[in-house]
Motif scaffolding. Sequence first.
Motif, PDB file in Angstrom:
ATOM      1  N   TYR A  84       0.799  -1.281  -0.087  1.00  0.00           N
ATOM      2  CA  TYR A  84      -0.049  -0.284   0.443  1.00  0.00           C
ATOM      3  C   TYR A  84       0.527   1.372   0.142  1.00  0.00           C
ATOM      4  N   PHE A 458      -3.498   0.303  -8.570  1.00  0.00           N
ATOM      5  CA  PHE A 458      -3.691   0.374  -6.985  1.00  0.00           C
ATOM      6  C   PHE A 458      -4.973   0.372  -6.688  1.00  0.00           C
ATOM      7  N   ARG A 462      -5.767  -3.274  -5.574  1.00  0.00           N
ATOM      8  CA  ARG A 462      -5.169  -3.212  -4.137  1.00  0.00           C
ATOM      9  C   ARG A 462      -6.239  -2.047  -3.250  1.00  0.00           C
TER      10      ARG A 462
END
Length: 500
Positions: A84, A458, A462
């Motif tokens: 992250y 991302f 994610r």
Amino acid sequence: MYKYIFLLLLSAFVSSCENFLTKETITDLPADGFPSNEKDAEGLITGMYDAIQDALETNYFYWGEYRSDAIERNRNNGDLNLFYNTLSPTHATSNWNSLYKIILSANVAIKYIPALNDGDEANKSSMLAEALTARAWMYFYAVRVWGRVPLITEPYENKEGQQLYYPRADLDLVYTQIENDLKQAVNLFGVTAPTSCYRISRGVASAILTDFYMWKKDYSNAILASDYFANTSTNPYAYANSDTWKQIFINPASSKENIFVLYWDYTSDGEQGIVKQIGGGQQSNAQVKISRTVWNKFVNRKEWDPRFALSLDTLHLYNGVGTLDENSYDMINDNMGIADDYCTKWLELDPLTGEYPKIVASDADYEIPFYRYSGIMLLRAEAYARRNEGNDLNEAISIINQIRQRFSTEHNLTGSETQTELIDIIDEERLLELWCEGTRWFDLARRGDLKEVMDQVFINERGIPEGFGDEQYILWPIHQSAFSANPELVGDQNPGYVEG
């Protein structure tokens, strides 16, 4: 004090590099801690290789692959701070001490080896070149990870007035040092063929120099640095084909693809940490798995590119879902019984079962290629494509076709590709060829499209709506311990991070 620091560092050095197993390890240097003869110098160089093992064993993967689009978390495993992009100055990978241990050892060798009165001149010259290459390589890692770093080129000698603390140097100064060290090493090595892929050679120095020039976007010099590999009169390396590609990893010494390999033997070196990251066989607790990006690219080439089956246990995967296509990625990851979507490059296929055996970190011998012939030739192709002068695009196409012809003669480029198309094709070739070998993050960073690529990862994979975030987070934070140890660093943390 300086002598004490140096001897502390030196005391940690023991030999485990295969190339040195037949050599006597030096454990007792002269009282001043510096080599006085060729035997001392050999012990120092031996220790330098051991320090390289310690520094890069897992960091090569953390720094060069972990945060990229090449991998994803394996279910609930994996380092969340890396995935992250929430790095902190307390994270172990933020510590540069292991690189400086190598640099300090190299500094001693670089200063004292030329002054030795005894020994074989060719051997001393080779050891000096190894030390210069190692120092440049560690600084090259450092600038790609942290940007500006302290530049130390002298050994600690307990001399009155010797500088103890170093601030972060201007990036151009570090770049100049890297370039000068590598060029000097290349000259010292000459065209001598490498004796082992486990030891630094002319090929290693030329490979790092090529990589360095690509990082600086100096494409003409990258081509010149890689001429060593393109010249049939000097190049000792060769492409691996479909039948021999796996040997790059399971029998590195036999493969002419390998330029430098990090040797790791469980018996002498202990547990291999990288196994915990990428898994192998049916090790279900691996931290990472193949990303959707790489999966889709492999699937699209599955009919002719054997690297798919040579890098993953595709038979086990196929038996789990009945098909291997883009939709299989979600099916595999939804099925907790299928746990083999990890990198199996380092595992030898069991001829009886057709699958890869289980491997665990507590009993693993991994030999990790850091520079390979195909990887450097793809950098050379990219340099031609980006420079795009005269016949450059055709030179790039020729190299790409050589890479592909290892596996298929029916997928050559036609010569009609544009510059942009060629650059993208080379990027894909490097991604698939060097997957899980610690290059992807640096490739994205030097291409200048890291944030663009990772924004989508991302957001889509994610679950981070804002994407990658501020580009300043491309660099790692400096570890908090550095600020308490070195007052010259106080107030000079990388932007976006605290000092402790």
